[in-house]
Design a protein around this motif. Structure first.
Motif, PDB file in Angstrom:
ATOM      1  N   SER A  11     -11.888  -7.914 -45.800  1.00  0.00           N
ATOM      2  CA  SER A  11     -13.141  -8.154 -45.089  1.00  0.00           C
ATOM      3  C   SER A  11     -12.846  -8.879 -43.790  1.00  0.00           C
ATOM      4  CB  SER A  11     -14.113  -8.979 -45.937  1.00  0.00           C
ATOM      5  OG  SER A  11     -13.648 -10.311 -46.074  1.00  0.00           O
ATOM      6  N   SER A  38      -9.360  -5.164 -50.752  1.00  0.00           N
ATOM      7  CA  SER A  38     -10.540  -6.036 -50.712  1.00  0.00           C
ATOM      8  C   SER A  38     -10.634  -6.731 -49.355  1.00  0.00           C
ATOM      9  CB  SER A  38     -10.463  -7.081 -51.833  1.00  0.00           C
ATOM     10  OG  SER A  38      -9.287  -7.877 -51.697  1.00  0.00           O
ATOM     11  N   GLY A  80      -8.871 -11.285 -47.753  1.00  0.00           N
ATOM     12  CA  GLY A  80      -8.699 -10.235 -48.740  1.00  0.00           C
ATOM     13  C   GLY A  80      -7.271  -9.748 -48.855  1.00  0.00           C
ATOM     14  N   ARG A  81      -7.151  -8.612 -49.526  1.00  0.00           N
ATOM     15  CA  ARG A  81      -5.827  -8.088 -49.869  1.00  0.00           C
ATOM     16  C   ARG A  81      -5.771  -6.597 -49.599  1.00  0.00           C
ATOM     17  NH1 ARG A  81      -3.521  -9.255 -55.843  1.00  0.00           N
ATOM     18  NH2 ARG A  81      -3.430 -11.347 -54.926  1.00  0.00           N
ATOM     19  N   SER A  83      -2.544  -2.703 -56.055  1.00  0.00           N
ATOM     20  CA  SER A  83      -3.679  -3.611 -55.905  1.00  0.00           C
ATOM     21  C   SER A  83      -4.854  -2.917 -55.209  1.00  0.00           C
ATOM     22  CB  SER A  83      -3.269  -4.855 -55.123  1.00  0.00           C
ATOM     23  OG  SER A  83      -2.752  -4.506 -53.869  1.00  0.00           O
TER      24      SER A  83
END
Length: 473
Positions: free
Chosen positions: A229, A227, A247-248, A224
């Motif tokens: 933040s 992302s 996020g991830r 993945s």
């Protein structure tokens, strides 16, 4: 007069009257053509170009272009702040941070509160706080019955955030205060959970309960895309600061990511962080209060920390272009020269008087802060060359300034620039979104040295403009 003497005099005449002037003119034309070629390259990437080059051996101007016009100088302003501080405070000047109580410890207990007051230390770090905790422990302190408070009255206002383009949220926007910890900033470290879809793990430095975080981040599959933040949503009623993590992050991203923030409330941040430091040192703080409160009269100094000399602190300020250090030094300088409380206006007046002593015209320098994080500050290339020229011949106050500068291919903001150059380039760099600047000393071992200032405004492409500037240097 014999024939040999006549021939010698005739050859000398040819050399001095006929040949050397032509060689000098040829060299001058060659240099001029070379300079013009580089100027043309700079103008490809910048709407405004200012240059001033002066020989540090002779004092003669070698080349200039718009040298007396004013430009947005960005972080080159730190040269003014640093040299003015060296001259007004002295290279060996140090800054104190002290801990006060109503009285000394009785059987290991401090009855009442602790107050911490700094005098504008620009480099008080977490390890320095740990040293203060160790010193308290060595005094026999095991318990503080009251709370911890910070006295920020050394500056007015007690805290101030320096913004750029009405944006105050970036890590480079410092929050300055008379008592500070770690540049009044904290760093988050985020790592994946134990398996996909589990919450991310988040920690912060310094530790303590200043941070209140809502963790909405989750661990993603192995491939993945990250992302993550983190954003601040402001202070809480209890004097903490609330953040949201979203996020991830992939399960395989074990090294994690880091995010740095300047804090909203430096007094509460210091108090809550220092409580954690005391806890780690084996000292219990029973009170839960934290924040800003002036030191009352008739108190006892329990212990103090003294900073490194100013001449050593400037290495971090200039080599790494630290905005917090520059703005704090500006206010500290104002306090020490014109009296407590220090503020930007007092510090700027110290710089103005210093520049006047160097015969730099007022219309060539207009400043509104000490770091250059501004589009309202203006300065001429000639003003920076004058600073460097003065510092070069000033072993007591100027040499520490020169020693604090970045070096090409070695350290600071120049560590990855011009590493293959035969010259030694010591300088201060400056960058904003459409501004690029350099002011420093260019030399080759055993040869002449030059003060060189290049300022570009209305820059269209920073990487290309930086490359053209390096080629010019």
């Amino acid at each position: 007069m014999n024939i040999r003497t006549s021939i010698s005099l005739f050859l000398l005449y040819l050399l001095t009257v006929q040949i050397l002037p032509h060689l000098s003119a040829f060299a001058a034309n060659t240099n001029a053509a070379s300079f013009q070629s580089h100027v043309d390259q700079l103008r490809l990437w910048a709407g405004e170009v200012g240059i001033h080059i002066v020989s540090l051996e002779t004092g003669h101007t070698v080349f200039e272009l718009n040298s007396q016009a004013t430009f947005i100088p960005a972080s080159l302003v730190k040269l003014f702040t640093s040299y003015a501080a060296l001259k007004s405070l002295g290279p060996e000047s140090r800054f104190n941070t002290s801990i006060f109580a109503l009285q000394g410890p009785v059987q290991g207990t401090v009855r009442g509160h602790l107050w911490i007051k700094g005098e504008g230390d620009i480099f008080f770090l977490l390890e320095d706080a740990s040293k203060l905790a160790t010193q308290l422990k060595q005094l026999g302190v095991t318990t503080v019955e009251g709370s911890i408070f910070v006295d920020n009255s050394y500056f007015e206002p007690a805290s101030l955030r320096v913004c750029l383009d009405e944006d105050c949220s970036e890590a480079y926007n410092p929050v300055i205060s008379g008592t500070s910890l770690g540049f009044n900033s904290l760093e988050f470290h985020v790592t994946p959970g134990i398996r996909p879809r589990t919450p991310l793990h988040v920690s912060w430095t310094p530790s303590g309960d200043y941070v209140q975080i809502r963790n909405k981040g989750n661990t993603g599959p192995r491939r993945s895309v990250p992302s993550v933040s983190i954003r601040s949503i402001g202070p809480t009623r209890e004097g903490r600061e609330s953040f949201i993590l979203e996020g991830r992050l992939a399960l395989t991203a074990q090294s994690g990511i880091d995010r740095r923030f300047t804090v909203e409330d430096p007094a509460s941040f210091f108090c809550r962080s220092f409580r954690a430091v005391l806890r780690d040192a084996g000292i219990e703080v029973q009170g839960t209060g934290a924040g800003e409160r002036k030191v009352p009269p008739h108190v006892t100094v329990l212990t103090s920390h003294q900073s490194l000399p100013l001449k050593d602190l400037l290495h971090g300020l200039n080599r790494h272009s630290n905005n917090f250090m520059a703005e704090t030094l500006l206010c500290t300088m104002g306090a020490k020269v014109f009296g407590i409380p220090g503020n930007m206006q007092k510090g700027l007046e110290v710089i103005r008087q210093f520049l006047k002593e160097l015969d730099i015209p007022d219309d060539e320098v207009q400043l509104d802060n000490g770091s250059g994080l501004s589009r309202r500050s203006r300065a001429s290339p000639r003003a920076f060359s004058r600073i460097l020229q003065k510092a070069y011949g000033d072993p007591l106050f100027g040499q520490p300034l020169i020693d604090s500068l970045a070096v090409n291919g070695q350290m600071g903001t120049l560590c990855r620039r011009m590493s293959d150059s035969p010259f030694v380039i010591r300088g201060k760099t400056g960058t904003l979104s459409n501004v690029l600047g350099f002011a420093g000393i260019v030399s080759m071992p055993g040869n002449a040295a030059y003060a060189v200032t290049v300022i570009l405004n209305h820059v269209q492409h920073l990487p290309n403009a930086r490359e053209a500037t390096d080629a010019f240097l």
